[in-house]
Design a protein around this motif. Structure first.
Motif, PDB file in Angstrom:
ATOM      1  N   ILE A   1      42.009  53.755  38.056  1.00 41.11           N
ATOM      2  CA  ILE A   1      42.297  52.201  37.819  1.00 41.11           C
ATOM      3  C   ILE A   1      42.709  51.521  39.141  1.00 41.11           C
ATOM      4  CG2 ILE A   1      44.510  50.982  36.970  1.00 41.11           C
ATOM      5  CD1 ILE A   1      44.707  53.162  35.083  1.00 41.11           C
ATOM      6  N   ASP A   2      42.978  51.974  40.353  1.00 42.68           N
ATOM      7  CA  ASP A   2      43.336  51.385  41.362  1.00 42.68           C
ATOM      8  C   ASP A   2      41.896  50.934  42.238  1.00 42.68           C
ATOM      9  OD1 ASP A   2      46.104  51.501  41.467  1.00 42.68           O
ATOM     10  OD2 ASP A   2      46.157  53.205  42.683  1.00 42.68           O
ATOM     11  N   LEU A   3      40.922  51.938  41.980  1.00 45.05           N
ATOM     12  CA  LEU A   3      39.670  51.515  42.490  1.00 45.05           C
ATOM     13  C   LEU A   3      38.811  50.539  41.501  1.00 45.05           C
ATOM     14  CD1 LEU A   3      38.270  55.089  42.986  1.00 45.05           C
ATOM     15  CD2 LEU A   3      38.492  53.586  44.956  1.00 45.05           C
ATOM     16  N   LEU A   4      39.253  50.576  40.478  1.00 42.68           N
ATOM     17  CA  LEU A   4      38.589  49.363  39.403  1.00 42.68           C
ATOM     18  C   LEU A   4      39.140  48.277  39.650  1.00 42.68           C
ATOM     19  CD1 LEU A   4      38.121  51.363  36.259  1.00 42.68           C
ATOM     20  CD2 LEU A   4      36.318  50.601  37.827  1.00 42.68           C
TER      21      LEU A   4
ATOM     22  N   ALA B   1      40.296  47.045  42.468  1.00 37.45           N
ATOM     23  CA  ALA B   1      40.028  46.600  43.668  1.00 37.45           C
ATOM     24  C   ALA B   1      38.503  46.214  43.788  1.00 37.45           C
ATOM     25  CB  ALA B   1      39.959  47.647  44.821  1.00 37.45           C
ATOM     26  N   GLY B   2      37.707  46.271  42.573  1.00 37.75           N
ATOM     27  CA  GLY B   2      36.352  46.026  42.588  1.00 37.75           C
ATOM     28  C   GLY B   2      35.472  46.902  43.045  1.00 37.75           C
ATOM     29  N   THR B   3      35.675  48.251  42.617  1.00 39.05           N
ATOM     30  CA  THR B   3      35.116  49.259  43.251  1.00 39.05           C
ATOM     31  C   THR B   3      33.391  49.292  42.663  1.00 39.05           C
ATOM     32  OG1 THR B   3      34.852  51.795  43.556  1.00 39.05           O
ATOM     33  CG2 THR B   3      35.373  50.745  41.356  1.00 39.05           C
ATOM     34  N   ALA B   4      32.760  50.040  43.739  1.00 38.13           N
ATOM     35  CA  ALA B   4      31.241  50.352  43.142  1.00 38.13           C
ATOM     36  C   ALA B   4      31.065  51.561  42.354  1.00 38.13           C
ATOM     37  CB  ALA B   4      30.320  50.224  44.435  1.00 38.13           C
ATOM     38  N   VAL B   5      30.036  51.437  41.582  1.00 37.97           N
ATOM     39  CA  VAL B   5      29.826  53.016  40.858  1.00 37.97           C
ATOM     40  C   VAL B   5      29.755  54.312  41.757  1.00 37.97           C
ATOM     41  CG1 VAL B   5      27.294  52.973  41.018  1.00 37.97           C
ATOM     42  CG2 VAL B   5      28.335  53.726  38.935  1.00 37.97           C
ATOM     43  N   SER B   6      29.410  53.848  42.959  1.00 38.56           N
ATOM     44  CA  SER B   6      29.137  54.978  43.847  1.00 38.56           C
ATOM     45  C   SER B   6      30.657  55.549  44.060  1.00 38.56           C
ATOM     46  CB  SER B   6      28.804  54.749  45.218  1.00 38.56           C
ATOM     47  OG  SER B   6      29.715  53.786  45.810  1.00 38.56           O
ATOM     48  N   GLN B   7      31.843  54.779  44.231  1.00 34.79           N
ATOM     49  CA  GLN B   7      33.205  55.349  44.113  1.00 34.79           C
ATOM     50  C   GLN B   7      33.662  55.959  42.996  1.00 34.79           C
ATOM     51  OE1 GLN B   7      34.557  51.465  45.945  1.00 34.79           O
ATOM     52  NE2 GLN B   7      35.610  52.795  47.357  1.00 34.79           N
ATOM     53  N   VAL B   8      33.384  55.631  42.050  1.00 30.56           N
ATOM     54  CA  VAL B   8      33.692  55.955  40.651  1.00 30.56           C
ATOM     55  C   VAL B   8      32.976  57.526  40.631  1.00 30.56           C
ATOM     56  CG1 VAL B   8      33.574  55.841  38.091  1.00 30.56           C
ATOM     57  CG2 VAL B   8      34.225  53.838  39.597  1.00 30.56           C
ATOM     58  N   ALA B   9      31.644  57.690  40.836  1.00 34.06           N
ATOM     59  CA  ALA B   9      31.069  58.773  40.830  1.00 34.06           C
ATOM     60  C   ALA B   9      31.439  59.841  41.642  1.00 34.06           C
ATOM     61  CB  ALA B   9      29.475  58.732  41.011  1.00 34.06           C
ATOM     62  N   ALA B  10      31.855  59.426  42.824  1.00 36.57           N
ATOM     63  CA  ALA B  10      32.397  60.407  43.952  1.00 36.57           C
ATOM     64  C   ALA B  10      33.779  60.823  43.368  1.00 36.57           C
ATOM     65  CB  ALA B  10      33.013  59.642  45.135  1.00 36.57           C
ATOM     66  N   LEU B  11      34.716  60.184  42.610  1.00 34.00           N
ATOM     67  CA  LEU B  11      36.076  60.447  42.159  1.00 34.00           C
ATOM     68  C   LEU B  11      35.684  61.371  40.909  1.00 34.00           C
ATOM     69  CD1 LEU B  11      39.247  58.655  41.419  1.00 34.00           C
ATOM     70  CD2 LEU B  11      38.069  59.891  39.545  1.00 34.00           C
ATOM     71  N   LEU B  12      34.726  61.237  40.112  1.00 35.50           N
ATOM     72  CA  LEU B  12      34.181  61.977  38.925  1.00 35.50           C
ATOM     73  C   LEU B  12      33.815  63.292  39.461  1.00 35.50           C
ATOM     74  CD1 LEU B  12      32.446  59.663  36.494  1.00 35.50           C
ATOM     75  CD2 LEU B  12      34.908  60.842  36.406  1.00 35.50           C
TER      76      LEU B  12
ATOM     77  N   ILE C   1      32.389  54.076  32.548  1.00 38.17           N
ATOM     78  CA  ILE C   1      33.939  53.680  32.902  1.00 38.17           C
ATOM     79  C   ILE C   1      34.009  52.248  33.590  1.00 38.17           C
ATOM     80  CG2 ILE C   1      35.542  54.135  34.868  1.00 38.17           C
ATOM     81  CD1 ILE C   1      34.961  57.345  34.530  1.00 38.17           C
ATOM     82  N   LEU C   2      32.955  51.968  34.164  1.00 40.41           N
ATOM     83  CA  LEU C   2      33.022  50.569  34.677  1.00 40.41           C
ATOM     84  C   LEU C   2      32.427  49.689  33.549  1.00 40.41           C
ATOM     85  CD1 LEU C   2      30.227  51.086  37.776  1.00 40.41           C
ATOM     86  CD2 LEU C   2      32.829  50.282  37.650  1.00 40.41           C
ATOM     87  N   ALA C   3      31.816  49.898  32.685  1.00 43.02           N
ATOM     88  CA  ALA C   3      31.649  49.011  31.431  1.00 43.02           C
ATOM     89  C   ALA C   3      33.138  48.811  30.880  1.00 43.02           C
ATOM     90  CB  ALA C   3      30.559  49.606  30.463  1.00 43.02           C
ATOM     91  N   ALA C   4      33.755  50.077  30.743  1.00 45.07           N
ATOM     92  CA  ALA C   4      34.880  49.860  29.936  1.00 45.07           C
ATOM     93  C   ALA C   4      36.340  49.119  30.680  1.00 45.07           C
ATOM     94  CB  ALA C   4      35.514  51.216  29.834  1.00 45.07           C
ATOM     95  N   GLY C   5      36.178  48.973  32.024  1.00 45.76           N
ATOM     96  CA  GLY C   5      36.947  48.391  32.708  1.00 45.76           C
ATOM     97  C   GLY C   5      38.455  49.164  32.882  1.00 45.76           C
ATOM     98  N   TRP C   6      39.223  48.615  33.813  1.00 41.89           N
ATOM     99  CA  TRP C   6      40.432  49.167  34.330  1.00 41.89           C
ATOM    100  C   TRP C   6      41.383  49.018  32.983  1.00 41.89           C
ATOM    101  CZ3 TRP C   6      45.037  46.678  34.483  1.00 41.89           C
ATOM    102  CH2 TRP C   6      45.270  45.274  34.678  1.00 41.89           C
ATOM    103  N   GLN C   7      41.302  47.823  32.345  1.00 38.83           N
ATOM    104  CA  GLN C   7      42.358  47.630  31.228  1.00 38.83           C
ATOM    105  C   GLN C   7      42.521  48.599  30.037  1.00 38.83           C
ATOM    106  OE1 GLN C   7      40.014  45.260  32.244  1.00 38.83           O
ATOM    107  NE2 GLN C   7      41.035  43.343  32.925  1.00 38.83           N
ATOM    108  N   ILE C   8      41.165  48.915  29.593  1.00 38.08           N
ATOM    109  CA  ILE C   8      41.188  49.782  28.820  1.00 38.08           C
ATOM    110  C   ILE C   8      41.378  51.271  29.090  1.00 38.08           C
ATOM    111  CG2 ILE C   8      39.335  51.204  27.287  1.00 38.08           C
ATOM    112  CD1 ILE C   8      37.867  48.448  27.136  1.00 38.08           C
TER     113      ILE C   8
END
Length: 166
Positions: free
Chosen positions: A96-99, A101-112, A131-138
């Protein structure tokens, strides 16, 4: 180089590359994030049954006080293959913090990659895109203190991707 299905391969240095037919920028960014996890010692890539698998590195210690689970589960159902990625509460908060902050898909993939391990690379990329399509709120709305699970179907015969509480 070891080439697997879906256009993913492991190069001579042990890093992931994508040489498939999809020309989606998010795939290349996600591969970059997974390679970052490898450089940080959080993941490794192996070939298994013709697929490039993101292998978990057991030296990573996770907080035991985090509610929920981390992991991946795949299950064949009548409507296709159901893929479920689980992130515990700590990893969900970090996501959620990454999203925010406007994270890139590379950071989400690294966390996963670091959180789940032993998952085909193509599925990590697909989950990161969802995850990027859903957004941090969901994701935040579905985190009830025990983390979330991201569910999607491939091939998508009948089924809608979603984010659910654990």
């Amino acid at each position: 180089m070891k080439k697997g299905s879906e256009g993913y391969l492991i190069n001579e240095d042990g890093f992931l590359e994508y040489h498939g037919s999809k020309d989606d920028e998010y795939i290349f960014e996600a591969v970059e994030g997974m390679n970052k996890a490898k450089r940080n010692g959080e993941a490794n890539f192996v070939m298994k049954d013709g697929q490039v698998i993101v292998e978990d590195v057991p030296t990573i210690t996770r907080q035991d006080s985090c509610a929920g689970q981390n992991g991946y589960n795949g299950k064949l159902q009548y409507n296709g293959y159901k893929h479920t990625f689980k992130l515990d509460h700590c990893n969900t908060r970090e996501l959620i913090d990454l999203l925010i902050a406007g994270t890139a898909v590379s950071q989400v993939a690294a966390l996963l990659t670091a959180a789940t391990g032993n998952v085909p690379a193509a599925l990590v990329v697909e989950c990161a895109a969802i995850i990027l399509a859903a957004g941090w709120q969901i994701i935040d709305n579905n985190n009830e203190g025990e983390g979330v699970e991201v569910v999607f179907f491939l091939p998508n015969v009948i089924g809608v991707p979603g984010v659910n509480p654990q």
